[in-house]
Design a protein around this motif. Sequence first.
Motif, PDB file in Angstrom:
ATOM      1  N   GLU A 193      -3.274   9.602  -9.717  1.00 52.51           N
ATOM      2  CA  GLU A 193      -2.692  10.876  -9.054  1.00 52.51           C
ATOM      3  C   GLU A 193      -1.228  11.175  -9.686  1.00 52.51           C
ATOM      4  N   GLY A 194      -0.697  10.082 -10.147  1.00 52.32           N
ATOM      5  CA  GLY A 194       0.897  10.325 -10.742  1.00 52.32           C
ATOM      6  C   GLY A 194       0.636  10.982 -12.413  1.00 52.32           C
ATOM      7  N   GLY A 195      -0.519  11.228 -12.725  1.00 52.21           N
ATOM      8  CA  GLY A 195      -0.630  11.937 -13.957  1.00 52.21           C
ATOM      9  C   GLY A 195      -1.115  11.048 -15.114  1.00 52.21           C
ATOM     10  N   VAL A 196      -2.180  10.217 -14.689  1.00 49.80           N
ATOM     11  CA  VAL A 196      -3.024   9.278 -15.586  1.00 49.80           C
ATOM     12  C   VAL A 196      -1.792   8.623 -16.586  1.00 49.80           C
ATOM     13  N   MET A 197      -1.081   7.896 -15.913  1.00 48.16           N
ATOM     14  CA  MET A 197      -0.104   7.015 -16.660  1.00 48.16           C
ATOM     15  C   MET A 197      -0.325   5.462 -16.801  1.00 48.16           C
ATOM     16  N   PRO A 198      -0.976   5.205 -17.730  1.00 48.90           N
ATOM     17  CA  PRO A 198      -1.258   3.702 -17.702  1.00 48.90           C
ATOM     18  C   PRO A 198      -0.162   2.834 -17.694  1.00 48.90           C
ATOM     19  N   LEU A 199      -0.012   1.754 -16.886  1.00 47.99           N
ATOM     20  CA  LEU A 199       0.879   0.620 -17.048  1.00 47.99           C
ATOM     21  C   LEU A 199       0.731  -0.236 -18.538  1.00 47.99           C
ATOM     22  N   ASP A 200       1.908  -0.641 -19.070  1.00 50.32           N
ATOM     23  CA  ASP A 200       1.527  -1.420 -20.356  1.00 50.32           C
ATOM     24  C   ASP A 200       0.935  -2.781 -19.803  1.00 50.32           C
ATOM     25  N   PHE A 201      -0.092  -3.294 -20.645  1.00 51.79           N
ATOM     26  CA  PHE A 201      -0.678  -4.496 -20.593  1.00 51.79           C
ATOM     27  C   PHE A 201       0.385  -5.524 -20.435  1.00 51.79           C
ATOM     28  N   GLU A 202       1.489  -5.571 -21.019  1.00 54.06           N
ATOM     29  CA  GLU A 202       2.500  -6.688 -21.164  1.00 54.06           C
ATOM     30  C   GLU A 202       3.315  -6.608 -19.884  1.00 54.06           C
ATOM     31  N   PHE A 203       3.505  -5.346 -19.280  1.00 55.66           N
ATOM     32  CA  PHE A 203       4.217  -5.163 -17.913  1.00 55.66           C
ATOM     33  C   PHE A 203       3.382  -6.004 -16.797  1.00 55.66           C
ATOM     34  N   VAL A 204       2.003  -5.519 -16.776  1.00 52.27           N
ATOM     35  CA  VAL A 204       1.022  -6.224 -15.913  1.00 52.27           C
ATOM     36  C   VAL A 204       0.796  -7.857 -15.903  1.00 52.27           C
ATOM     37  N   LYS A 205       0.989  -8.406 -17.282  1.00 53.48           N
ATOM     38  CA  LYS A 205       1.053  -9.761 -17.332  1.00 53.48           C
ATOM     39  C   LYS A 205       2.361 -10.212 -16.901  1.00 53.48           C
ATOM     40  N   ALA A 206       3.412  -9.549 -17.190  1.00 51.17           N
ATOM     41  CA  ALA A 206       4.882 -10.051 -16.744  1.00 51.17           C
ATOM     42  C   ALA A 206       4.790  -9.933 -15.274  1.00 51.17           C
ATOM     43  N   LEU A 207       4.106  -9.050 -14.507  1.00 55.77           N
ATOM     44  CA  LEU A 207       4.172  -9.078 -13.057  1.00 55.77           C
ATOM     45  C   LEU A 207       3.461 -10.060 -12.531  1.00 55.77           C
ATOM     46  N   ARG A 208       2.449 -10.511 -13.314  1.00 55.11           N
ATOM     47  CA  ARG A 208       1.738 -11.624 -12.684  1.00 55.11           C
ATOM     48  C   ARG A 208       2.505 -12.907 -12.885  1.00 55.11           C
ATOM     49  N   LYS A 209       3.138 -13.149 -13.913  1.00 57.92           N
ATOM     50  CA  LYS A 209       3.938 -14.239 -14.055  1.00 57.92           C
ATOM     51  C   LYS A 209       5.222 -14.220 -13.043  1.00 57.92           C
ATOM     52  N   LEU A 210       5.875 -13.203 -12.938  1.00 59.14           N
ATOM     53  CA  LEU A 210       6.838 -12.949 -11.893  1.00 59.14           C
ATOM     54  C   LEU A 210       6.451 -13.387 -10.300  1.00 59.14           C
ATOM     55  N   THR A 211       5.206 -12.747 -10.018  1.00 57.00           N
ATOM     56  CA  THR A 211       4.880 -12.756  -8.509  1.00 57.00           C
ATOM     57  C   THR A 211       4.655 -14.472  -8.594  1.00 57.00           C
ATOM     58  N   ASP A 212       3.906 -15.083  -9.383  1.00 60.09           N
ATOM     59  CA  ASP A 212       3.689 -16.277  -9.416  1.00 60.09           C
ATOM     60  C   ASP A 212       4.993 -17.363  -9.147  1.00 60.09           C
ATOM     61  N   GLU A 213       5.936 -17.052  -9.879  1.00 59.85           N
ATOM     62  CA  GLU A 213       7.244 -17.729  -9.862  1.00 59.85           C
ATOM     63  C   GLU A 213       7.728 -17.627  -8.566  1.00 59.85           C
ATOM     64  N   HIS A 214       7.498 -16.532  -7.942  1.00 62.01           N
ATOM     65  CA  HIS A 214       8.110 -16.460  -6.380  1.00 62.01           C
ATOM     66  C   HIS A 214       7.051 -16.609  -5.533  1.00 62.01           C
ATOM     67  N   ASN A 215       5.899 -17.202  -5.783  1.00 64.33           N
ATOM     68  CA  ASN A 215       4.907 -17.444  -4.780  1.00 64.33           C
ATOM     69  C   ASN A 215       4.577 -15.991  -3.883  1.00 64.33           C
ATOM     70  N   MET A 216       4.695 -14.908  -4.733  1.00 64.53           N
ATOM     71  CA  MET A 216       4.210 -13.672  -4.098  1.00 64.53           C
ATOM     72  C   MET A 216       3.124 -13.334  -4.518  1.00 64.53           C
ATOM     73  N   LEU A 217       2.625 -12.350  -3.965  1.00 63.82           N
ATOM     74  CA  LEU A 217       1.105 -11.952  -4.274  1.00 63.82           C
ATOM     75  C   LEU A 217       1.180 -10.653  -5.090  1.00 63.82           C
ATOM     76  N   LEU A 218       0.199 -10.630  -6.059  1.00 66.77           N
ATOM     77  CA  LEU A 218       0.024  -9.296  -6.901  1.00 66.77           C
ATOM     78  C   LEU A 218      -1.308  -8.521  -6.507  1.00 66.77           C
ATOM     79  N   ILE A 219      -0.877  -7.500  -6.019  1.00 67.01           N
ATOM     80  CA  ILE A 219      -2.164  -6.515  -5.346  1.00 67.01           C
ATOM     81  C   ILE A 219      -2.393  -5.491  -6.286  1.00 67.01           C
ATOM     82  N   VAL A 220      -3.502  -5.124  -6.711  1.00 70.21           N
ATOM     83  CA  VAL A 220      -3.821  -4.211  -7.560  1.00 70.21           C
ATOM     84  C   VAL A 220      -4.795  -3.068  -6.996  1.00 70.21           C
ATOM     85  N   ASP A 221      -4.194  -2.127  -6.950  1.00 70.14           N
ATOM     86  CA  ASP A 221      -5.032  -0.931  -6.101  1.00 70.14           C
ATOM     87  C   ASP A 221      -5.817  -0.076  -7.353  1.00 70.14           C
ATOM     88  N   GLU A 222      -7.177  -0.515  -7.322  1.00 71.37           N
ATOM     89  CA  GLU A 222      -8.283  -0.132  -8.128  1.00 71.37           C
ATOM     90  C   GLU A 222      -9.091   0.764  -7.739  1.00 71.37           C
TER      91      GLU A 222
END
Length: 387
Positions: A193-222
Amino acid sequence: MDIKQLDSTYIAPTYARFPVVLTSGKGAMLKDEDGKEYIDMGSGIAVNTFGICDSVWQNAVIQQINTLQHTSNLFYTQPCAELAQILCQKTGFKEVFFSNSGAEANECAIKAARKYGKENLGDEYYNIVTLKNSFHGRTLATIAATGQDAFHKDFLPLTEGFVYAEANNIDDVKKIISENKCAAVMIETIQGEGGVMPLDFEFVKALRKLTDEHNMLLIVDEVQTGNGRTGKLFGYMHSGIMPDIVTTAKGLGGGLPIGATMFGEKVKGILSAGTHGSTFGGNPICCAGAASIMKRLDDNLMNEVTKKGEFIKNELSCADGVESVSGLGLMIGIKATKNADDVVSLCREKGVLVLKAKDKIRLLPPLSITYEQLEKAVNTIKEVCAL
Ligand SMILES: *Cc1c(COP(=O)(O)O)cnc(C)c1O
């Protein structure tokens, strides 16, 4: 009164409808009340995965209607158990909660994240980081999750517990996490809805790493990107990561309402008996249809979706009046020189139904659209953009 008058008299005016009454269709073709035919480049907003009246889906649904339509979740039924198994086997998730829409699938994920934060990080760790320009639904919690003021302004106060970061800016996410006690990060892999704006794959990978480091969850709205739409079964698969929770809806049901929230190892069992529920969730008819859809989303079809998407992109990216093309697979955004509303109505006049997302033209055709139909539709869009 004709149908348009009836509707505008008796239906709450929340939708700015196109001036068309659709009556029937087959595959990627739709017909209106005057018998005019259209190529459907929207699939009812990424819902009709195999188009209108697809016979495999129809048979699965009809067979279930003739057997058992509803039981409540006080009983076991086959279609819901089978669909959950298929989803888990195809993704590696451990368990599924079924609801009836994308917003509900996200509500479930939000509740799970809050419970996870409280139990694993501390009482105050209830915040969820979402991204600016995101869209997560229309309920009070999911509008709060949605990072766009336009969805907030009439409905204050917002549900607490959401903090917003810039998309594709890992430093901003880090800053937000350091300033707020957070349980999870929630993203769409392509902001639809935001205008078909893909996230960078590298950003998604970095979010996975960051949430793991903080013991947080990564939720993906698909909800929009799932179910084969982008050329992979789910959008996160393009980044080679495994989220903790994935939500989906839209195309999963192939035209019937269903939402699913899938839980990974870290959150398996988090929503224990009595903590969540839904009267219609896991409805046998919706699940039978969805299982038939899921079974057909194999590698061959995903390659087809990728190829069709590349065909659209190649044709449009250097066309007159087209400034840019974004997206993956059969989820495509087109920035035209001409106003998007004008493109949408001119295409409709010429027999092609396209959607809008912000200032873009958005294409979400059925995954089964033929090349002949696709070619015709793309030529019409090109023609209109060049006018
Ligand atoms: C459509 C959508 C929703 C909301 O789904 P509903 O079924 O309308 O509640 C949530 N998130 C995303 C990414 C969507 O595209």
